[in-house]
Design a protein around this motif. Structure first.
Motif, PDB file in Angstrom:
ATOM      1  N   ARG A  21      -5.412   8.027   8.718  1.00 27.20           N
ATOM      2  CA  ARG A  21      -6.200   9.156   8.186  1.00 27.20           C
ATOM      3  C   ARG A  21      -7.449   8.600   7.499  1.00 27.20           C
ATOM      4  N   TRP A  22      -8.393   8.146   8.309  1.00 25.13           N
ATOM      5  CA  TRP A  22      -9.563   7.443   7.786  1.00 25.13           C
ATOM      6  C   TRP A  22     -10.771   8.358   7.646  1.00 25.13           C
TER       7      TRP A  22
ATOM      8  N   LYS B 179      -9.271  -3.668  10.487  1.00 25.09           N
ATOM      9  CA  LYS B 179      -8.107  -3.599  11.364  1.00 25.09           C
ATOM     10  C   LYS B 179      -6.830  -3.919  10.594  1.00 25.09           C
ATOM     11  N   HIS B 180      -6.903  -4.909   9.710  1.00 25.09           N
ATOM     12  CA  HIS B 180      -5.724  -5.283   8.934  1.00 25.09           C
ATOM     13  C   HIS B 180      -5.275  -4.121   8.049  1.00 25.09           C
TER      14      HIS B 180
ATOM     15  N   LEU C 137      -1.604   0.612   7.166  1.00 25.41           N
ATOM     16  CA  LEU C 137      -1.492   2.036   6.838  1.00 25.41           C
ATOM     17  C   LEU C 137      -1.089   2.887   8.033  1.00 25.41           C
ATOM     18  N   SER C 138      -0.885   2.275   9.183  1.00 21.78           N
ATOM     19  CA  SER C 138      -0.573   3.019  10.400  1.00 21.78           C
ATOM     20  C   SER C 138       0.621   3.949  10.205  1.00 21.78           C
ATOM     21  N   GLY C 139       0.401   5.234  10.523  1.00 25.04           N
ATOM     22  CA  GLY C 139       1.467   6.216  10.394  1.00 25.04           C
ATOM     23  C   GLY C 139       1.699   6.735   8.990  1.00 25.04           C
TER      24      GLY C 139
ATOM     25  N   LEU D 178       0.809  -1.219   0.000  1.00 28.63           N
ATOM     26  CA  LEU D 178       0.000   0.000   0.000  1.00 28.63           C
ATOM     27  C   LEU D 178       0.842   1.269   0.000  1.00 28.63           C
ATOM     28  N   HIS D 179       2.144   1.113   0.018  1.00 22.99           N
ATOM     29  CA  HIS D 179       3.034   2.277   0.022  1.00 22.99           C
ATOM     30  C   HIS D 179       2.939   3.025  -1.317  1.00 22.99           C
TER      31      HIS D 179
END
Length: 211
Positions: free
Chosen positions: A144-145, A81-82, A87-89, A55-56
């Motif tokens: 950033r959801w 959650k996955h 995407l965390s951070g 996803l980068h």
């Protein structure tokens, strides 16, 4: 803009891809099998196997996951959650195709559409699963959801009118007293949100209804 659509082969996913491609965005369809979309790029991979590296580089990741059988309903939470963990951070936006059952029907936000006596019993498990996923998403400050709920009557084969009302956490009716939107108009709203250059809806749930 570089956009990834996860579970792009679904009815909503296909139309979101089509809308984004028509506006000149570079779209990658993430699918488990043969691509059935208009996307320029394809990644064949199960959602639960996606990594941060996969996803980068995307500006926006759109989650079009859907599950309807009793045994798969918990995946609304586990799949989200996955994706959040991957995407965390990240600076990428995560925009989620949500449900209408968790929309509120009072200003105090204590009653939801799914809590009403007239809410169809057969849809309550799905609404509850999507509502649970949203509540868990609200706990994520590292992503950033944006969660977009459709109107109550979400029409897969409805017409593309090009006109919708952007609303918030409460169920919104249009001037005809209807809570309805087509998948095609929802796709317009989804890509409009992806194109926003401000942070107005970051870590928020919004909703849309046909004008």
């Amino acid at each position: 803009m570089k956009i990834a659509v996860v579970c792009a082969n679904g009815k909503a996913g296909k139309l979101i891809v089509k809308e984004a491609v028509s506006r000149g965005h570079e779209v990658t369809a993430i699918v488990r099998g043969e691509n059935q979309t208009d996307a320029q790029n394809v990644l064949i991979k199960d959602l639960f196997d996606l990594t941060a590296e996969d996803l980068h580089g995307f500006d926006v990741v759109i989650d079009a996951f859907g599950a309807w059988t009793p045994e798969s309903l918990p995946q609304h939470s586990t799949s989200l959650k996955h994706l959040c963990d991957a995407l965390s951070g990240s600076s990428a936006r995560l925009i989620v195709v949500g449900g209408a059952g968790s929309l509120y029907v009072n200003p105090e936000h204590t009653l939801r559409v799914m809590d009403g006596d007239d809410f169809p019993a057969e849809f309550k498990p799905l609404a509850a699963a999507q509502g649970k996923a949203l509540e868990e998403l609200r706990e994520r400050s590292d992503v950033r959801w944006t969660f977009i709920s459709p109107a109550g009557d979400f029409q897969a084969e409805g017409k593309r009118t090009g006109a919708y009302i952007l609303a918030g956490e409460e169920l919104r009716l249009n001037d005809a007293g209807e809570s309805v939107i087509s998948y095609a108009d929802y796709a317009i709203a989804m890509v409009d949100e992806a194109e926003r250059t401000d942070d107005a809806h970051i870590q928020q749930r919004i909703s849309v209804v046909r004008r």
